[in-house]
Enzyme design. Structure first.
Site, short mmCIF file in Angstrom:
data_model
loop_
_atom_site.label_atom_id
_atom_site.label_comp_id
_atom_site.label_asym_id
_atom_site.label_seq_id
_atom_site.Cartn_x
_atom_site.Cartn_y
_atom_site.Cartn_z
CD GLN A 17 -3.02 1.15 2.15
OE1 GLN A 17 -3.67 2.10 2.57
NE2 GLN A 17 -3.11 0.12 2.92
CD GLU A 140 -1.43 1.69 8.37
OE1 GLU A 140 -1.46 1.90 7.31
OE2 GLU A 140 -1.65 2.51 9.40
CG ASP A 169 0.35 0.63 4.84
OD1 ASP A 169 1.30 0.38 5.36
OD2 ASP A 169 -0.65 -0.13 5.04
N GLY A 254 -7.28 20.00 20.97
CA GLY A 254 -7.39 21.64 20.62
C GLY A 254 -8.01 22.52 21.38
N GLY A 255 -8.65 22.08 22.64
CA GLY A 255 -9.29 22.93 23.25
C GLY A 255 -10.97 23.16 22.98
C1 LIG Z 1 6.18 -4.79 3.02
C2 LIG Z 1 7.45 -5.73 3.48
C3 LIG Z 1 6.97 -6.06 5.15
C4 LIG Z 1 7.07 -6.96 2.65
O1 LIG Z 1 8.28 -7.88 2.96
P1 LIG Z 1 8.53 -9.06 2.02
O2 LIG Z 1 7.13 -9.64 1.55
O3 LIG Z 1 9.17 -9.99 2.92
O4 LIG Z 1 8.98 -8.64 0.69
P2 LIG Z 1 10.55 -7.84 0.41
O5 LIG Z 1 10.00 -6.44 0.22
O6 LIG Z 1 11.25 -7.71 1.43
O7 LIG Z 1 11.09 -8.28 -0.93
C5 LIG Z 1 11.14 -9.79 -1.14
C6 LIG Z 1 11.86 -10.27 -2.15
O8 LIG Z 1 11.25 -10.12 -3.43
C7 LIG Z 1 12.24 -9.59 -4.44
N1 LIG Z 1 11.72 -9.24 -5.60
C8 LIG Z 1 10.45 -8.18 -5.45
N2 LIG Z 1 10.13 -8.13 -6.68
C9 LIG Z 1 11.17 -8.80 -7.69
C10 LIG Z 1 11.19 -8.81 -9.04
N3 LIG Z 1 10.42 -8.20 -9.90
N4 LIG Z 1 12.17 -9.42 -9.46
C11 LIG Z 1 13.15 -10.22 -8.72
N5 LIG Z 1 12.98 -10.02 -7.25
C12 LIG Z 1 11.91 -9.43 -6.90
C13 LIG Z 1 13.27 -8.60 -3.78
O9 LIG Z 1 14.25 -8.27 -4.46
C14 LIG Z 1 13.20 -9.31 -2.25
O10 LIG Z 1 14.23 -10.25 -2.45
P3 LIG Z 1 15.61 -10.53 -1.39
O11 LIG Z 1 14.85 -10.23 0.15
O12 LIG Z 1 15.54 -12.19 -1.48
O13 LIG Z 1 16.74 -9.73 -1.77
C15 LIG Z 1 8.71 -5.42 3.18
O14 LIG Z 1 8.79 -4.85 2.08
C16 LIG Z 1 8.89 -3.71 3.98
O15 LIG Z 1 8.94 -3.81 5.26
N6 LIG Z 1 8.86 -2.70 3.15
C17 LIG Z 1 9.39 -1.31 3.67
C18 LIG Z 1 8.00 -0.67 4.31
C19 LIG Z 1 6.82 -0.98 3.85
O16 LIG Z 1 6.59 -0.40 2.81
N7 LIG Z 1 5.86 -1.56 4.26
C20 LIG Z 1 4.43 -1.87 3.62
C21 LIG Z 1 3.66 -0.72 3.75
S1 LIG Z 1 2.57 -1.26 2.81
#
Ligand SMILES: CC(C)(COP(=O)(O)OP(=O)(O)OC[C@H]1O[C@@H](n2cnc3c(N)ncnc32)[C@H](O)[C@@H]1OP(=O)(O)O)[C@@H](O)C(=O)NCCC(=O)NCCS
Length: 422
Positions: A17, A140, A169, A254-255
């Site tokens: 998001q 979130e 988010d 805020g009062g």
């Molecule tokens: C949201 C979150 C928790 C999800 O975590 P996750 O599902 O484990 O996914 P990640 O973002 O860590 O990425 C997973 C992997 O997919 C890979 N990937 C994603 N798209 C890809 C693509 N098109 N091609 C190849 N690899 C890809 C990434 O490189 C990563 O690989 P690695 O960890 O092996 O190096 C994490 O991305 C995060 O903390 N983001 C920052 C804060 C944020 O935006 N939170 C979400 C708010 S909605």
């Protein structure tokens, strides 16, 4: 229509998001947003909480309108080459992967800016760079807890509570959009791009600014006069003060004291409530509206300080007045007296609200597989343009088109599909 961000090309390497909300906003305002997604998988929200089998979930469609979708495996050499080409000709690269993921992919900021010194690299993480939690992945509610929202939301006798509003988010996405637009204006002056980073914790905290105000007042005074905990009662009915900002329930900040008050039907309808504000300068009209003329000039009632220890008694009197009025009837009366108030609206009421439909804030969007669905359109209104909210793309819908724009011919594109690089 000529939209202000036309000509701005954005690589949207975001998911869930926070990132998608940012790039969607920029797409509405005319940017060419190319959503980069993993082949065969796509943004995880395409599959999350599906209500129609085999069709993109609303979670995805409501955060990715007006974009194009390019599938790309950036862990293959061919995928990396395509991403490099895209970086060379784009204005903005947005990502919100977990900490270090973009670096591991081979695209740290240092490399991105070598490829294109004019590019703006925009990034959302849970915590800021150098923070002792910088390695944490964040969603979130984690951000709401880290940013001070949860400890200050809810009732004094209940646990810390998260808000339904996407403070971590979408709010972080909006902050990032402001950062990107600022960097784009900066680039017009310097010719150089830069890295723009927001953390979800910081963005939540930015919205909890008044709670940090309250912490400092509490440290100095030992109480907070606009909280239900004040004045301090022997029975502790509305909680007591400690050395941290308490949860104030539905108190108005805020009062301008306020509360959520029961209306006709509250016994069976959990949303038969209004929010009523006792605006200090509206005391006389309030007394008139409630048919309590004797309160108007009574020194026991006619100043905010005098009313402070009677607020819940006043709210109780207002609830008696509200007993035979629906939330809509009540607001229709109170609006004539200039009293800040609103019915507590449900999502169902919002979805069908004629004013929100007319303004485009609630809008119906056609989708190739889903049929039409409702979404929240631009909350920002302009005098000279009305952004058109279009469908979200199907997974990889624009892959061939984007590759052709990058100079790949039909044969090369077919080969890229064959080896699953796209
Ligand atoms: C949201 C979150 C928790 C999800 O975590 P996750 O599902 O484990 O996914 P990640 O973002 O860590 O990425 C997973 C992997 O997919 C890979 N990937 C994603 N798209 C890809 C693509 N098109 N091609 C190849 N690899 C890809 C990434 O490189 C990563 O690989 P690695 O960890 O092996 O190096 C994490 O991305 C995060 O903390 N983001 C920052 C804060 C944020 O935006 N939170 C979400 C708010 S909605």
């Amino acid at each position: 229509m000529n939209l202000p961000l036309e000509g701005i090309k954005i690589i949207d390497f975001t998911g869930v998001q926070a990132g998608p909300a940012c790039t969607q906003l920029l797409a509405w305002f005319g940017a060419d947003v190319i959503k980069v997604e993993r082949p065969g998988v796509g943004d995880i929200t395409r599959n999350q909480l599906r209500d129609i089998p085999d069709a993109d979930a609303l979670y995805f469609t409501m955060l990715n309108s007006n974009k194009r979708s390019l599938t790309l495996d950036t862990k293959t050499p061919e995928g990396k080459e395509i991403l490099e080409k895209l970086i060379r000709e784009s204005d903005v690269f947005v990502e919100n992967f977990g900490p270090g993921a973009v670096d591991r992919m081979g695209f740290p900021w240092e490399h991105i800016k070598e490829l294109n010194p004019k590019i703006i690299f925009a990034s959302v993480k849970g915590f800021s760079e150098g923070h002792h939690y910088e390695d944490l992945k964040v969603y979130e509610n984690v951000a709401q807890c880290a940013g001070g929202a949860a400890s200050t939301t809810g009732f004094w006798d209940g646990p810390p509570t998260v808000s339904a509003a996407a403070l971590g988010d979408s709010n972080s996405g909006m902050h990032l959009a402001i950062g990107i637009l600022t960097a784009l204006i900066g680039r017009q002056k310097t010719g150089k791009g830069q890295k723009v980073a927001v953390s979800m914790q910081d963005c939540v905290l930015n919205l909890c600014r008044v709670k940090l105000r309250d912490q400092q007042r509490l440290d100095r005074l030992g109480y907070l006069e606009e909280y239900p905990q004040y004045p301090i009662r022997a029975d502790g009915k509305y909680g007591t003060f400690s050395d941290v900002v308490p949860r104030g329930g539905n108190a108005g900040g805020g009062g301008q004291p306020g509360w959520v008050l029961k209306c006709k039907g509250w016994e069976t309808d959990s949303n038969a409530y209004i929010y009523f504000t006792i605006q200090s300068n509206a005391w006389a009209p309030i007394c008139k509206a409630l048919n309590k003329p004797e309160w108007t000039d009574d020194p026991a009632y006619n100043t905010p300080a005098a009313r402070q220890d009677k607020l819940f008694d006043i709210f109780a009197v207002i609830e008696v007045w509200l007993k035979d009025k629906t939330k809509f009837e009540a607001v229709d009366i109170l609006r004539k007296f200039d009293i800040p108030c609103s019915p507590v609206l449900t999502m169902k009421e919002i979805a069908n609200d004629p004013s929100l439909r007319a303004s485009g804030t609630i809008t119906e969007v056609p989708h190739k597989k889903r049929g039409s669905y409702l979404t929240v359109g631009s909350p920002i209104k302009f005098s000279d343009m009305t952004p058109e909210i279009k469908s979200s793309p199907l997974l990889g819908e624009h892959t061939d088109e984007v590759l052709a724009d990058l100079g790949y011919n039909q044969k090369q594109i077919a080969e890229l599909h064959e080896i699953k690089a796209v």
